[in-house]
Design an enzyme around this catalytic site. Structure first.
Site, PDB file in Angstrom:
ATOM      1  N   ARG A   1       0.789  -1.483   0.428  1.00 49.59           N
ATOM      2  CA  ARG A   1      -0.247  -0.264  -0.066  1.00 49.59           C
ATOM      3  C   ARG A   1       0.453   1.413   0.228  1.00 49.59           C
ATOM      4  NH1 ARG A   1      -4.765  -0.692   4.062  1.00 49.59           N
ATOM      5  NH2 ARG A   1      -6.198  -1.479   2.564  1.00 49.59           N
TER       6      ARG A   1
ATOM      7  N   LYS B   1     -18.789 -16.092   3.690  1.00 49.20           N
ATOM      8  CA  LYS B   1     -20.209 -15.591   3.794  1.00 49.20           C
ATOM      9  C   LYS B   1     -20.641 -15.436   2.829  1.00 49.20           C
ATOM     10  CE  LYS B   1     -19.572 -14.372   8.796  1.00 49.20           C
ATOM     11  NZ  LYS B   1     -19.982 -12.985   9.522  1.00 49.20           N
TER      12      LYS B   1
ATOM     13  N   GLY C   1      -7.855  -7.681  -0.472  1.00 50.98           N
ATOM     14  CA  GLY C   1      -7.779  -8.654   1.077  1.00 50.98           C
ATOM     15  C   GLY C   1      -7.129 -10.180   0.407  1.00 50.98           C
TER      16      GLY C   1
ATOM     17  N   GLY D   1     -12.480  -4.537   2.245  1.00 52.09           N
ATOM     18  CA  GLY D   1     -13.921  -4.272   2.008  1.00 52.09           C
ATOM     19  C   GLY D   1     -14.294  -2.710   1.059  1.00 52.09           C
TER      20      GLY D   1
HETATM   21  C1  3PG Z   1      -8.663  -1.217   5.305  1.00 49.30           C
HETATM   22  O1  3PG Z   1      -7.378  -2.143   5.964  1.00 49.30           O
HETATM   23  O2  3PG Z   1      -9.929  -2.420   4.699  1.00 49.30           O
HETATM   24  C2  3PG Z   1      -8.892   0.242   5.526  1.00 49.30           C
HETATM   25  O3  3PG Z   1      -7.931   0.717   5.225  1.00 49.30           O
HETATM   26  C3  3PG Z   1      -9.804   0.405   6.200  1.00 49.30           C
HETATM   27  O4  3PG Z   1      -9.777   0.410   7.641  1.00 49.30           O
HETATM   28  P1  3PG Z   1     -11.208   0.507   8.192  1.00 49.30           P
HETATM   29  O5  3PG Z   1     -11.663  -1.273   8.031  1.00 49.30           O
HETATM   30  O6  3PG Z   1     -10.167  -0.359  10.029  1.00 49.30           O
HETATM   31  O7  3PG Z   1     -12.400   1.673   8.367  1.00 49.30           O
HETATM   32 MG    MG Z   2     -11.304  -3.564   7.014  1.00 49.09          MG
END
Ligand code: 3PG
Ligand code: MG
Length: 417
Positions: free
Chosen positions: A40, A206, A374, A397
């Site tokens: 990142r 899920k 992810g 997310g």
């Molecule tokens: C992540 O790693 O998913 C983003 O940086 C957002 O972080 P958060 O889910 O704690 O808001």
């Molecule tokens: Mg997150």
């Protein structure tokens, strides 16, 4: 709506408040925090180099973890400043706060091309509350706003949304960074108009996490390949026995509706035809988060569609690998989100690794492959195939919400072209 980007900016000598997602995995080693994966940070370098070239005075803001308004020393961004300096080949100043006099003084003293990283914005509870007063404090060092934090763009927080609104009210530009632009291009435009066959591979634990994505992609895709524990909720919906597999019984109707929709749309909807199962056993051991460690005993290939009562399904099996591989090989566009099994354990990583390999091979033959962030990115990297796919999202997310078709607040706040 097309958004202003850093390319369009006149940034010379202006204080450019740049939100980045430096929420990187860290670990304590010999009493200090070390960064486990700098992807990142690395991915923001093109934006920063462009801003430097334009003579911007760069103020970087980011969050780390979820300190919920407390100054947790282990969640300081100071180690990130050091790593960024190394990657940028230039000094990066750091202030141990994100608002206040010290921040303003340091920001105002920046020369064109200088870079300053502020401390974790989530040391203030006001950040996540998108508090107007806090956003005003942050905006004191912002002549221009840039958002390169795609991974945090699904959050309407002060640094991702509030500051942009304030800058815009002052008629200042709010632009997407180059990483943000790339993410929106690949997860947005490319999937909006995919080359066919368009194959979507979805895994993870899920159904409830993925159902909106499934629903939306059934409008576009030619085939959906399902893996991970979520496959067992589909099996449950089809009346099979799932043993101790992770399932969401209350989502069986949702799964059934997805199967029906796929049928009516003529979308191939593939579920595992075999799997790797094992007997889960609780142990006295605890993991880093304090949760009891589960051991999986007697891993075995299971060729039926019913899971033995004492076992859980933990990976797709060899016949499924073969079937999915054939579909992937014929794809022109591939979207992959979510692992096929418990890939962190090597006994259950074969399915995920085989899919990673198939995606890399299809890419080599000309398919566009987009990895939705992810765990799937972790899995591709674990298989050593990170460089062999078209695009890997830095969002978790955020990518999921974007794929669901949601408007991300951090994107919405940027200036329209
Ligand atoms: C992540 O790693 O998913 C983003 O940086 C957002 O972080 P958060 O889910 O704690 O808001
Ligand atoms: Mg997150």
């Amino acid at each position: 709506m097309e958004k202003l980007t850093v390319r369009d900016l006149d940034a010379a000598n202006r204080r450019v408040f740049t939100r980045v997602d430096y929420n990187v995995p860290m670990e304590e080693k010999d009493g200090r925090m070390v960064i486990n994966d700098a992807t990142r940070i690395r991915e923001t370098i093109p934006t920063l180099e462009l801003l430097i070239e334009k003579g911007a005075r760069i103020v970087l803001a980011a969050h780390l973890g979820r300190p919920r308004g407390k100054r947790e020393p282990g969640l300081s961004l100071r180690p990130v400043a050091a790593q960024l300096a190394e990657l940028l080949h230039r000094p990066v100043a750091f202030v141990d706060d994100c608002i206040g006099e010290k921040v303003e003084k340091t920001a105002n003293a920046l020369k064109p091309g200088d870079v300053l990283l502020l401390e974790n914005v989530r040391y203030y509870i006001e950040e996540e509350a998108n508090d107007a007063g806090f956003a005003q404090q942050l905006a004191k060092v912002a002549d221009v706003y840039v958002n390169d934090a795609f991974g945090a763009a699904h959050r309407a927080h002060a640094s991702t949304e509030g500051v942009a609104r304030i800058v815009a009210r002052r008629s200042g530009p709010c632009a997407a960074g180059l990483l943000m632009e790339r993410e929106l291009k690949f997860l947005g435009d490319e999937l909006e108009h995919p080359a066919h066959p368009f194959v979507v591979i979805l895994g993870g634990a899920k159904v409830s996490d993925k159902i909106l994505v499934i629903d939306r992609l059934l409008e576009k895709a030619d085939a959906l390949l399902i893996g991970g524990a979520m496959a067992y909720t589909f099996r449950l919906a089809q009346g099979h026995r799932v043993g101790k597999s992770l399932v969401e019984p209350d989502k069986a109707d949702v799964a059934r509706a997805a199967l029906d929709k796929a049928k009516s749309k003529g979308v191939k909807f593939l579920l595992p035809v075999d799997d790797v199962v094992a007997v889960p056993a609780r142990t006295d051991k605890r993991d880093k988060k304090g949760k009891p460690v589960i051991e999986y005993r007697n891993p075995a290939t299971n060729t039926g569609l019913d899971c033995p009562d004492d076992a859980a399904g933990l990976d797709i099996g060899p016949a499924t690998i073969k079937a999915y591989g054939e579909v992937i090989a014929g794809a022109k566009t591939i979207l992959w989100n979510g692992p096929m099994g418990l890939f962190e354990h090597k006994e259950f990583a074969a399915g995920t690794n085989a899919v990673a390999q198939a995606v890399a091979e299809a890419t080599q033959k000309g398919a566009k492959s987009i990895i939705g962030g992810g765990d799937s990115v972790k899995a591709i990297n674990q298989a050593g195939l990170g460089g062999r796919v078209t695009f890997m999202s830095t969002g978790g997310g955020a990518s999921l919400e974007f794929l669901e078709g949601k408007v991300l607040p951090g994107v919405a706040a940027l200036t329209n072209k």
